[in-house]
Design a protein around this motif. Structure first.
Motif, mmCIF file in Angstrom:
data_model
loop_
_atom_site.group_PDB
_atom_site.id
_atom_site.type_symbol
_atom_site.label_atom_id
_atom_site.label_comp_id
_atom_site.label_asym_id
_atom_site.label_seq_id
_atom_site.Cartn_x
_atom_site.Cartn_y
_atom_site.Cartn_z
ATOM 1 N N LYS A 5 61.439 49.061 34.261
ATOM 2 C CA LYS A 5 62.174 49.895 33.312
ATOM 3 C C LYS A 5 61.281 50.350 32.166
ATOM 4 N N VAL A 6 60.477 49.426 31.625
ATOM 5 C CA VAL A 6 59.569 49.772 30.522
ATOM 6 C C VAL A 6 58.539 50.793 30.977
ATOM 7 N N LEU A 7 57.959 50.600 32.148
ATOM 8 C CA LEU A 7 56.928 51.521 32.651
ATOM 9 C C LEU A 7 57.510 52.913 32.891
ATOM 10 N N GLU A 8 58.723 52.967 33.406
ATOM 11 C CA GLU A 8 59.362 54.266 33.659
ATOM 12 C C GLU A 8 59.707 54.969 32.358
ATOM 13 N N GLU A 9 60.192 54.203 31.371
ATOM 14 C CA GLU A 9 60.556 54.806 30.086
ATOM 15 C C GLU A 9 59.346 55.321 29.333
ATOM 16 N N THR A 10 58.201 54.683 29.534
ATOM 17 C CA THR A 10 56.988 55.073 28.813
ATOM 18 C C THR A 10 56.111 56.033 29.615
ATOM 19 N N GLY A 11 56.535 56.390 30.842
ATOM 20 C CA GLY A 11 55.860 57.426 31.603
ATOM 21 C C GLY A 11 54.653 56.981 32.413
ATOM 22 N N PHE A 12 54.443 55.698 32.594
ATOM 23 C CA PHE A 12 53.310 55.238 33.396
ATOM 24 C C PHE A 12 53.671 55.274 34.888
ATOM 25 N N LYS A 13 52.734 55.751 35.708
ATOM 26 C CA LYS A 13 52.908 55.704 37.155
ATOM 27 C C LYS A 13 52.406 54.361 37.673
ATOM 28 N N TYR A 14 53.174 53.761 38.588
ATOM 29 C CA TYR A 14 52.817 52.411 39.011
ATOM 30 C C TYR A 14 53.266 52.145 40.438
ATOM 31 N N THR A 15 52.687 51.107 41.024
ATOM 32 C CA THR A 15 53.200 50.522 42.264
ATOM 33 C C THR A 15 53.417 49.038 42.000
ATOM 34 N N CYS A 16 54.395 48.476 42.696
ATOM 35 C CA CYS A 16 54.735 47.071 42.495
ATOM 36 C C CYS A 16 54.707 46.335 43.824
ATOM 37 N N ASN A 17 53.923 45.278 43.887
ATOM 38 C CA ASN A 17 53.825 44.407 45.053
ATOM 39 C C ASN A 17 54.653 43.162 44.777
ATOM 40 N N THR A 18 55.791 43.003 45.411
ATOM 41 C CA THR A 18 56.625 41.826 45.188
ATOM 42 C C THR A 18 56.256 40.710 46.165
ATOM 43 N N GLU A 19 56.865 39.535 45.963
ATOM 44 C CA GLU A 19 56.658 38.360 46.827
ATOM 45 C C GLU A 19 55.173 38.006 46.930
ATOM 46 N N CYS A 20 54.563 37.851 45.760
ATOM 47 C CA CYS A 20 53.136 37.510 45.676
ATOM 48 C C CYS A 20 52.956 36.082 45.150
ATOM 49 N N ALA A 21 51.742 35.609 45.245
ATOM 50 C CA ALA A 21 51.360 34.296 44.714
ATOM 51 C C ALA A 21 49.926 34.379 44.198
ATOM 52 N N LYS A 22 49.544 33.382 43.446
ATOM 53 C CA LYS A 22 48.179 33.303 42.905
ATOM 54 C C LYS A 22 47.576 31.972 43.319
ATOM 55 N N VAL A 23 46.384 32.007 43.898
ATOM 56 C CA VAL A 23 45.660 30.784 44.251
ATOM 57 C C VAL A 23 44.374 30.734 43.432
ATOM 58 N N SER A 24 44.017 29.551 42.997
ATOM 59 C CA SER A 24 42.850 29.388 42.128
ATOM 60 C C SER A 24 42.055 28.156 42.524
ATOM 61 N N VAL A 25 40.735 28.256 42.426
ATOM 62 C CA VAL A 25 39.885 27.067 42.480
ATOM 63 C C VAL A 25 39.334 26.847 41.084
ATOM 64 N N VAL A 26 39.291 25.580 40.664
ATOM 65 C CA VAL A 26 38.903 25.215 39.300
ATOM 66 C C VAL A 26 37.792 24.183 39.355
ATOM 67 N N GLY A 27 36.762 24.387 38.547
ATOM 68 C CA GLY A 27 35.682 23.398 38.479
ATOM 69 C C GLY A 27 34.639 23.796 37.463
ATOM 70 N N SER A 28 34.377 22.930 36.491
ATOM 71 C CA SER A 28 33.360 23.248 35.484
ATOM 72 C C SER A 28 31.967 23.290 36.081
ATOM 73 N N ALA A 29 31.770 22.623 37.230
ATOM 74 C CA ALA A 29 30.448 22.587 37.850
ATOM 75 C C ALA A 29 30.099 23.886 38.561
ATOM 76 N N MET A 30 31.069 24.813 38.722
ATOM 77 C CA MET A 30 30.761 26.067 39.413
ATOM 78 C C MET A 30 29.986 27.034 38.522
ATOM 79 N N ARG A 31 29.961 26.751 37.229
ATOM 80 C CA ARG A 31 29.290 27.647 36.288
ATOM 81 C C ARG A 31 27.809 27.839 36.671
ATOM 82 N N GLY A 32 27.445 29.080 36.955
ATOM 83 C CA GLY A 32 26.055 29.391 37.272
ATOM 84 C C GLY A 32 25.630 29.081 38.693
#
Length: 406
Positions: free
Chosen positions: A328-355
């Protein structure tokens, strides 16, 4: 005086059997020469008669638009009941204990009901009790305002925050977070059966894992402990397993065995589900387009994450309940967009990966091996994340766990 803070979650105080296990942990600390301060959450989870969510539903059944002050006052009741019952349990077994509200324990907050921040802790009452041989049983998740002494709550994970803040204020030797798992794991064991318990992990890594979906401990609590350099342990109430030590550095040890840094520079895999990804078209000639986009979203109260911004496109993710409002906000402000629903985020975490070269290559290869399309990536010195379709979440977490030899 050697002071420790022991925090017990809702499942740890939900039954007579569980509370006896808590009593045993308190007694063990006393036998080792410590003076414990006990912090408790509300008893049980949603559906249990005194759980916080149950209390919320009770009030909303009367008035869906209840005043935030009354809501906080009600939510504090769960921890008050828990503290009184736990103190009575300790007393039953000959342990001198006293239940305290957050305010009686000296926790002073601002007046942001539902998400209050701790401004100060006056530990004089706690110290008096400890010096008198009395174990304080403190209500987690709550405090009081400075001037008018209204009840406030600290938001989700607030009991962890209470424990860490009390540990810092009391200059405790360490803080123990007791739950129903034996420590912080390399992945969610409900998704990865081969997930292992981490023996030690750094404050920074735990914060990143928590912000990216791991639910064992609240990141605000870890940040407080980190600022005061107080070691924290995550342990099970129901076993004598050593748990996971959270401290300034990860030592790369899992299950008591050394793991070479070149074998695995990642400490764990975290995930968030129930997301939607937005792609927004931007005009390269309009240098303020990105700023205007995020100002419009912020003004509408929409929290976004997983940000990518270029001169032609912006990408971000929101939780599914915010999709309709965002559109609703994007439409009211005139931005063109696409929306991908049913998504997830996966992450690997480790301070030793630096560099370390090749970490991203390993990440991408792991997902490609399961034919998982990457919709977007984000990275920092300690984290690599990807937005994927939620239907692939279990395969993605499992593949990353295997690829990084966790």
């Amino acid at each position: 005086m050697k002071i420790i803070v022991q925090k017990f979650g809702g499942t740890s105080v939900a039954s007579d059997e569980a509370r006896i296990a808590v009593k045993d942990k308190v007694q063990q600390a006393v036998r080792k020469g410590y003076s414990p301060v006990v912090v408790v959450s509300a008893m049980g989870r949603k559906g249990a008669p005194y759980a916080t969510d149950t209390l919320i539903d009770t009030l909303k059944s009367v008035n869906l638009s209840v005043n935030v002050r009354e809501m906080d006052m009600l939510m504090c009741c769960g921890e008050i009941i828990s503290a009184c019952v736990m103190a009575a349990t300790l007393q039953k077994y000959g342990i001198n204990a006293m239940a305290l509200t957050g305010g009686q324990a000296g926790i002073i907050t601002d007046s942001q009901f539902g998400a209050a921040r701790i401004k100060n802790i006056n530990v004089s009452n706690l110290m008096h009790l400890l010096e008198s041989g009395i174990i304080p049983v403190v209500c987690g998740f709550q405090g009081v305002t400075e001037n008018n002494f209204k009840f406030t709550t600290l938001g989700r994970g607030g009991s962890d925050t209470s424990a860490a803040a009390l540990g810092a204020a009391l200059k405790a030797d360490f803080v123990e977070i007791y739950t129903d798992v034996e420590g912080i794991m390399t992945a969610d064991p409900r998704l990865v059966k081969e997930a292992n318990i981490l023996q030690q992990i750094s404050y920074a890594e735990v914060c990143q894992m928590a912000y990216n979906g791991a639910k064992v401990i609240h990141p605000r609590a870890v940040e407080i402990a980190m600022s005061s350099n107080i070691p924290m342990y995550v342990k099970s109430t129901f076993s004598d397993a050593p748990g996971t030590l959270i401290t300034s550095e990860s030592n790369g040890r899992r299950n008591g065995s050394e793991i070479a840094i070149n074998e695995s520079c990642v400490s764990g895999v975290a995930h968030l589900s129930d997301l939607a990804q937005f792609r927004i078209e931007l005009n390269p000639a309009d240098f303020a387009a990105g700023r205007n986009l995020f100002e419009d979203l912020a003004d509408a109260g929409i929290s976004v994450g997983s940000l990518n911004l270029s001169e032609k496109e912006a990408m971000f993710a929101v939780f599914s309940p915010d999709v309709e409002h965002t559109c609703k906000v994007l439409e009211e402000t005139g931005f063109k967009y696409t929306c991908n629903t049913e998504c997830a985020k996966v992450s690997v975490v480790g301070s030793a990966m630096r560099g370390v070269p090749g970490v991203m290559a390993n990440f991408v290869s792991a997902l490609a091996s399961k034919n998982i399309s990457i919709l977007q990536t984000m990275d920092s010195d300690t984290t690599i994340s990807a937005i994927i379709k939620e239907e692939h979440l279990v395969d993605a977490v499992t593949a990353l766990h295997q690829a990084f030899k966790l």
